[in-house]
Design a protein around this motif. Structure first.
Motif, short mmCIF file in Angstrom:
data_model
loop_
_atom_site.label_atom_id
_atom_site.label_comp_id
_atom_site.label_asym_id
_atom_site.label_seq_id
_atom_site.Cartn_x
_atom_site.Cartn_y
_atom_site.Cartn_z
N SER A 79 8.13 3.43 2.93
CA SER A 79 8.34 3.54 1.09
C SER A 79 9.05 1.88 1.40
O SER A 79 8.86 1.78 2.24
N ARG A 86 0.40 -1.49 -0.47
CA ARG A 86 0.09 0.20 -0.45
C ARG A 86 0.89 0.78 -0.24
O ARG A 86 -0.20 2.51 0.05
N THR A 87 1.74 0.63 -0.01
CA THR A 87 2.85 2.17 0.11
C THR A 87 3.40 2.63 -1.01
O THR A 87 4.26 3.49 -1.38
N GLU A 88 3.74 2.00 -1.56
CA GLU A 88 4.04 1.93 -3.32
C GLU A 88 3.29 3.13 -3.79
O GLU A 88 2.48 3.80 -4.34
N TRP A 128 1.93 12.36 -0.71
CA TRP A 128 2.24 12.57 1.27
C TRP A 128 3.86 12.85 1.47
O TRP A 128 4.28 13.84 2.60
N ARG A 129 4.36 11.80 1.66
CA ARG A 129 5.35 11.08 1.89
C ARG A 129 6.96 12.53 1.36
O ARG A 129 7.01 12.76 2.16
N ARG A 130 6.05 13.40 0.24
CA ARG A 130 6.76 13.45 -0.52
C ARG A 130 6.96 15.46 0.37
O ARG A 130 7.76 16.65 0.45
N SER A 142 1.25 4.55 6.05
CA SER A 142 1.13 3.88 4.53
C SER A 142 1.24 5.01 3.71
O SER A 142 1.99 4.25 3.01
N ARG A 143 1.00 6.41 4.51
CA ARG A 143 1.10 7.80 3.65
C ARG A 143 2.20 8.48 3.48
O ARG A 143 2.88 8.88 2.67
N LEU A 144 3.30 7.03 4.82
CA LEU A 144 4.34 8.43 4.47
C LEU A 144 5.73 7.41 4.15
O LEU A 144 6.76 7.33 4.44
N GLN A 178 3.57 8.41 -3.99
CA GLN A 178 3.55 8.69 -2.54
C GLN A 178 3.62 9.87 -1.99
O GLN A 178 4.67 11.00 -1.84
#
Length: 206
Positions: free
Chosen positions: A85, A15-17, A22-24, A81-83, A20
């Motif tokens: 990798s 689910r983190t693929e 929100w991660r950026r 999950s949104r942050l 992303q």
């Protein structure tokens, strides 16, 4: 055949693929928060060193726990999950390397270089990642020509107001090259340290 826990972990990681976003965003905001903290406490103060050092210690403890216990790792990937990798499933988290990179610059580099080094990490690195994932077509080392071009342009843009055009262009070129070299080190460590070194070599006071 996979156990239920292993299957659950695999699904959480999958689910983190992707790009992303929100991660950026977290990557950029994290850099600004660290810059603000160091500017407020003073780049040569014991408080700045202790604060970032404590962050590194906490991140390492979390990494140890989740890599030692599959249940903790599964929870980590569910909650973040949104942050997170996929590459962090079996290795140290990028956020840990981020804090280590900040601490290394704070300890090793002249105090005036902390802010520009972290600005490049905060903005140029995620820009390269997004452009490389979405538009990258031509491989270059660990990345793509398109991602490297984005890194160079953003790094030059954030450095110019602080260092001037000449130093910014030179440092951006050096760090963009370092960022794609297959040297086996995390970008969050390589980028701030190579930025500080490149700016130091220019001899430009910032």
């Amino acid at each position: 055949m996979e156990t239920g826990q292993a299957s659950e972990f695999k699904e959480a990681v999958q689910r983190t693929e992707g790009v992303q976003p929100w991660r950026r965003l977290f990557h950029a905001v994290g850099g600004l928060v660290l810059i603000a903290f160091v500017q407020l406490t003073g780049p040569e103060s014991a408080l700045a060193l202790a604060g970032i050092g404590a962050g590194v210690a906490a991140a390492l403890v979390l990494d140890w726990a989740r890599l030692r216990f599959e249940g903790v790792n599964t929870t980590f990937f569910r909650v973040f999950s949104r942050l997170a990798s996929p590459r962090e499933a079996t290795g140290i988290a990028s956020s840990t390397w981020y804090m280590v990179g900040a601490l290394a610059v704070l300890v090793i580099a002249p105090p005036r270089l902390f802010m520009p080094s972290m600005l490049v990490l905060a903005f140029a690195d995620p820009a390269a990642s997004v452009v490389g994932r979405v538009w990258g077509r031509h491989r270059l080392g660990n990345g793509t020509w398109e991602g490297t071009a984005a890194f160079f342009l953003v790094a030059a843009a954030v450095l110019t107001p602080v260092t001037g055009v000449g130093a910014a262009l030179l440092a951006a070129a050096v760090v963009a090259a370092m960022e794609v070299l297959p040297i086996g080190l995390d970008d969050n460590l390589v980028v701030p340290l190579s930025t500080a070194l490149a700016l130091w070599l220019t001899g430009i006071p910032v």
